[in-house]
Design a protein around this motif. Structure first.
Motif, short mmCIF file in Angstrom:
data_model
loop_
_atom_site.label_atom_id
_atom_site.label_comp_id
_atom_site.label_asym_id
_atom_site.label_seq_id
_atom_site.Cartn_x
_atom_site.Cartn_y
_atom_site.Cartn_z
N PRO A 81 0.83 -1.20 0.00
CA PRO A 81 0.00 0.00 0.00
C PRO A 81 0.87 1.25 0.00
N HIS A 82 0.25 2.43 0.01
CA HIS A 82 1.01 3.66 0.13
C HIS A 82 1.07 4.07 1.59
N LEU A 83 2.02 4.95 1.90
CA LEU A 83 2.15 5.45 3.28
C LEU A 83 1.45 6.80 3.46
N LYS A 84 1.77 7.75 2.58
CA LYS A 84 1.25 9.11 2.75
C LYS A 84 0.33 9.55 1.61
N ASP A 85 0.68 9.20 0.40
CA ASP A 85 -0.02 9.69 -0.78
C ASP A 85 -0.36 8.50 -1.68
N PHE A 86 -1.60 8.41 -2.10
CA PHE A 86 -2.03 7.33 -2.99
C PHE A 86 -1.09 7.14 -4.17
#
Length: 405
Positions: A81-86
């Motif tokens: 998945p992403h951490l901060k931004d898609f």
């Protein structure tokens, strides 16, 4: 729609495994096949490397992307998945997909997504493939989201397939034995396409060999390859295995198509973060006290991370800890040291384990600490309680790390 509205629709209107868990899991590839046909099969318009495995998929993928970028190629990278931004999920040469292109893709195909009840992951895979094809990447590194055989990415025919390792994670989908999980991961092995196995056990290697033989392809075990390890800016001890796997896969690329020097490999490994923007892997956030976060979230990954944590010089150890609710948290907690100050929390996602539930489990496991309503609240408390010679670790879930990096 504006970008913010686009993301809101994507996250809230369609099921997404990272948020909802099992409700988002699809048990065949029919929707993905329907989608790529609708998009005129963008996955056929670029070369790729396909990466599956329980741990190390992201690091291995980013290492290969960095090496190929150093060799002068236009490299797509799809991870989750992403951490901060898609948009961390979809990059070319380390640059995230532009917001306007995310928005225009969803706007153009929204009625199709709605009519066919596509999942968040399916439409995101379609977005990545469409973007890479239109931008004419030389090669794309495609990371499996979950499993392999039934994963939405498994419509590509790569140059090389990679399986980093096998652990007992997502057992509700993939099976409760190493052999069953290995069979699901090995579903990415294609006829005639070489496969690299990063790490193996007595239970998993026969599975890989059988499927590779059935599909008439060669199998390379990176673990048995002798190499000189090069300096890498990804500092976790587990990155040695990932480096070995990445280099074995790069070595298998057709040298009549790709020209990759030893210098490209060295530079690529030494500048993974700069070239790809990877975050959350043994990432040092602060010195004095030293603060380290890591996205390891299952027994196999956490066992290695916690061993390195104990080997890292410190006076007192502080651990900020939270989990999602579909993990075998009781067994994972047994790995954590008793001699540490704990700050329990829950990330801001529907799938998060409630901090009250986690607190009860920790008591049963013999570790004690304080409860906090938020990750940031737990982190602030850990900082306040620490001296300059102390060590703070933040982890248990990708989503805990995401709130502090």
């Amino acid at each position: 729609m504006k970008y913010k509205d686009t993301l809101k629709w994507m996250f809230n209107q369609l099921p997404m495994y990272q948020r909802e868990g099992k409700a988002a899991y699809k048990e065949d590839l029919s929707n993905t096949i329907l989608l790529v046909n609708h998009l005129n099969n963008p996955e056929r318009k670029f070369k790729s490397i396909h990466v599956a495995g329980t741990n190390g998929k992201g690091s291995t993928s980013h290492m290969m992307a960095s090496i190929l970028k150093e060799a002068g190629y236009k490299v797509g990278l799809y991870t989750s998945p992403h951490l901060k931004d898609f948009r961390e999920r979809i990059k070319i040469n380390g640059e995230m997909m532009p917001k306007r292109k995310v928005t225009s893709f969803i706007k153009q195909h929204q009625s199709f997504f709605t009519a066919n009840h596509l999942s968040f992951f399916e439409m995101t895979v379609g977005m990545a493939f469409d973007y890479f094809a239109k931008e004419k990447v030389d090669i794309a590194i495609i990371e499996v989201g979950l499993g392999g055989r039934l994963d939405s990415t498994n419509v590509i025919t790569p140059e090389v397939s990679v399986i980093t390792n096998i652990g007992l994670d997502h057992t509700q989908f993939l099976g409760d034995t190493y052999q069953k999980v290995a069979t699901e991961k090995a579903g990415i092995i294609k006829n005639g396409i070489p496969v690299v196995i990063g790490e193996f056990t007595q239970e998993t290697l026969p599975v890989f060999k059988t499927i590779a033989t059935e599909r008439e392809t060669s199998l390379i075990t990176a673990e048995t390859e002798r190499i000189e390890y090069y300096p890498c800016d990804l500092k976790g001890n587990y990155q040695l295995a990932n480096q070995r796997t990445a280099r074995a896969a790069i070595k298998l690329l057709d040298d009549t198509v790709f020209s990759i020097s030893e210098s490209n490999i060295k530079e690529g490994l030494n500048h993974v973060i700069r070239n790809t923007g990877l975050m959350g892997r043994w990432q040092v956030l602060h010195d004095a006290p030293k603060v380290i976060c890591d996205t390891a979230h299952n027994k196999e990954g956490l066992r290695i991370v916690l061993k390195q944590l104990q080997e890292t010089p410190h006076k007192n150890l502080h651990i900020v800890l939270g989990f999602v609710n579909d993990k075998d948290v009781s067994n994972v907690l047994r790995l954590f040291p008793k001699k540490a100050s704990y700050y329990f929390c829950q990330p801001k996602i529907p799938r998060a384990m409630k901090v009250e539930e986690l607190y009860v489990l920790t008591k049963k496991s013999g570790i004690s600490g304080k409860k906090f309503k938020t990750v940031k609240g737990a982190y602030r408390a850990a900082l306040k309680s620490s001296n300059t010679e102390d060590l703070i670790f933040i982890g248990g879930s990708t989503f805990v790390v995401a709130e502090v990096v």
